[in-house]
Design a protein around this motif. Structure first.
Motif, PDB file in Angstrom:
ATOM      1  N   UNK A  15       0.872  -1.168   0.000  1.00 52.16           N
ATOM      2  CA  UNK A  15       0.000   0.000   0.000  1.00 52.16           C
ATOM      3  C   UNK A  15       0.912   1.220   0.000  1.00 52.16           C
ATOM      4  N   UNK A  16       0.873   1.986  -1.099  1.00 51.90           N
ATOM      5  CA  UNK A  16       1.837   3.082  -1.259  1.00 51.90           C
ATOM      6  C   UNK A  16       1.141   4.372  -1.667  1.00 51.90           C
ATOM      7  N   UNK A  17       1.831   5.472  -1.420  1.00 50.24           N
ATOM      8  CA  UNK A  17       1.414   6.751  -1.964  1.00 50.24           C
ATOM      9  C   UNK A  17       1.617   6.690  -3.483  1.00 50.24           C
ATOM     10  N   UNK A  18       0.723   7.264  -4.285  1.00 54.07           N
ATOM     11  CA  UNK A  18       0.884   7.180  -5.746  1.00 54.07           C
ATOM     12  C   UNK A  18       2.204   7.754  -6.242  1.00 54.07           C
ATOM     13  N   UNK A  19       2.816   8.627  -5.470  1.00 50.36           N
ATOM     14  CA  UNK A  19       4.062   9.242  -5.908  1.00 50.36           C
ATOM     15  C   UNK A  19       5.319   8.503  -5.501  1.00 50.36           C
ATOM     16  N   UNK A  20       5.168   7.361  -4.866  1.00 55.17           N
ATOM     17  CA  UNK A  20       6.348   6.624  -4.411  1.00 55.17           C
ATOM     18  C   UNK A  20       7.096   6.027  -5.598  1.00 55.17           C
ATOM     19  N   UNK A  21       8.408   6.222  -5.593  1.00 54.49           N
ATOM     20  CA  UNK A  21       9.207   5.671  -6.687  1.00 54.49           C
ATOM     21  C   UNK A  21       9.455   4.179  -6.465  1.00 54.49           C
ATOM     22  N   UNK A  22       9.778   3.522  -7.568  1.00 57.99           N
ATOM     23  CA  UNK A  22      10.130   2.113  -7.464  1.00 57.99           C
ATOM     24  C   UNK A  22      11.352   1.947  -6.560  1.00 57.99           C
ATOM     25  N   UNK A  23      12.294   2.881  -6.648  1.00 61.20           N
ATOM     26  CA  UNK A  23      13.499   2.792  -5.813  1.00 61.20           C
ATOM     27  C   UNK A  23      13.133   2.815  -4.328  1.00 61.20           C
ATOM     28  N   UNK A  24      12.287   3.730  -3.932  1.00 68.77           N
ATOM     29  CA  UNK A  24      11.905   3.803  -2.514  1.00 68.77           C
ATOM     30  C   UNK A  24      11.070   2.600  -2.103  1.00 68.77           C
ATOM     31  N   UNK A  25      10.211   2.133  -2.991  1.00 73.64           N
ATOM     32  CA  UNK A  25       9.420   0.936  -2.663  1.00 73.64           C
ATOM     33  C   UNK A  25      10.336  -0.258  -2.426  1.00 73.64           C
ATOM     34  N   UNK A  26      11.339  -0.402  -3.281  1.00 77.34           N
ATOM     35  CA  UNK A  26      12.264  -1.526  -3.126  1.00 77.34           C
ATOM     36  C   UNK A  26      13.076  -1.398  -1.844  1.00 77.34           C
ATOM     37  N   UNK A  27      13.682  -0.241  -1.666  1.00 78.70           N
ATOM     38  CA  UNK A  27      14.614  -0.078  -0.553  1.00 78.70           C
ATOM     39  C   UNK A  27      13.900   0.032   0.804  1.00 78.70           C
ATOM     40  N   UNK A  28      12.860   0.844   0.842  1.00 80.26           N
ATOM     41  CA  UNK A  28      12.279   1.175   2.145  1.00 80.26           C
ATOM     42  C   UNK A  28      11.108   0.282   2.536  1.00 80.26           C
TER      43      UNK A  28
END
Ligand code: FES
Ligand code: FES
Length: 155
Positions: A15-28
Motif C-alpha cells: 500500500x503506497x502513496x501514488x508518488x512513491x518511486x520504485x526505488x523507494x518501494x524496493x529499498x524502504x
C-alpha cells in the motif's frame, strides 16, 4: 493505493502513496537495498534495475506504474553462483567503493544480452565516482566474449 509487484521472482503487495518511486518501494518497503540512491534524479544510474528485462532508472519510475517483473542485482545470482557478468566484474576488478556497482552490473547485463557494440556509450548513464571505467568496460567485454563462447559451445 494498493499495488502488486513481482521482484526477483517473488510477489509483493504494497500500500503506497501514488508518488512513491520504485526505488523507494524496493529499498524502504521491501528491504531490497541493492539498487542505490545516488542522485535520486536520473543522473547517476546507481538505481538501475530491470523491469520486464529492460534497464530502467528506478528513481524515475513510479512504483504504481510497474506492471512487469522487476529484477534487481539480488536476483541475478543462482544456487550455482554469481551471474556471469558479476563474475566478470570480480575477475576484472571492476569496482572500488562499490556504490555504483549494482547499477553498473544491471546495465552491463542488458548490454551483454543485447549484444551492444559500443559498451561505453550504452553504459554512459552509469557514473562511477571512483573512475573504475576501464575495468568496468573490460568486465562487460569479457562477459560478452564468454557468452559468445557459451553460445558457440552449445551449437
Ligand atoms: Fe537514480 Fe541516480 S539514483 S539515477
Ligand atoms: Fe566507487 Fe563506482 S566503484 S562509485
Amino acid at each position: 493505493m494498493d499495488i502488486s509487484l513481482e521482484v526477483n521472482g517473488r510477489p509483493a503487495r504494497l500500500s503506497v502513496d501514488p508518488g512513491v518511486t520504485l526505488l523507494d518501494a524496493l529499498r524502504e518497503r521491501l528491504a531490497i537495498t541493492g539498487p542505490k540512491k545516488g542522485c535520486d534524479r536520473g543522473q547517476c544510474g546507481a538505481c538501475t534495475v530491470h523491469v520486464g528485462g529492460r534497464p530502467v532508472l528506478s528513481c524515475l519510475t513510479l512504483a504504481a506504474t510497474v506492471k512487469q517483473e522487476v529484477t534487481t542485482v539480488e536476483g541475478l545470482s543462482t544456487e550455482d553462483g554469481l551471474h556471469p557478468v558479476q563474475q566478470a566484474f570480480v575477475e576484472q576488478d571492476a569496482l572500488q567503493c562499490g556504490f555504483c556497482t549494482s547499477g553498473q552490473v544491471m546495465s552491463a547485463v542488458a548490454a551483454v544480452e543485447q549484444g551492444v557494440e559500443d559498451v561505453r556509450e550504452f553504459m554512459s548513464g552509469n557514473l562511477c565516482r571512483c573512475a573504475a571505467y576501464p575495468n568496468i568496460v573490460a568486465a562487460v567485454e569479457k562477459a560478452a566474449i564468454d557468452k559468445a563462447g557459451r553460445v558457440d559451445a552449445s551449437l
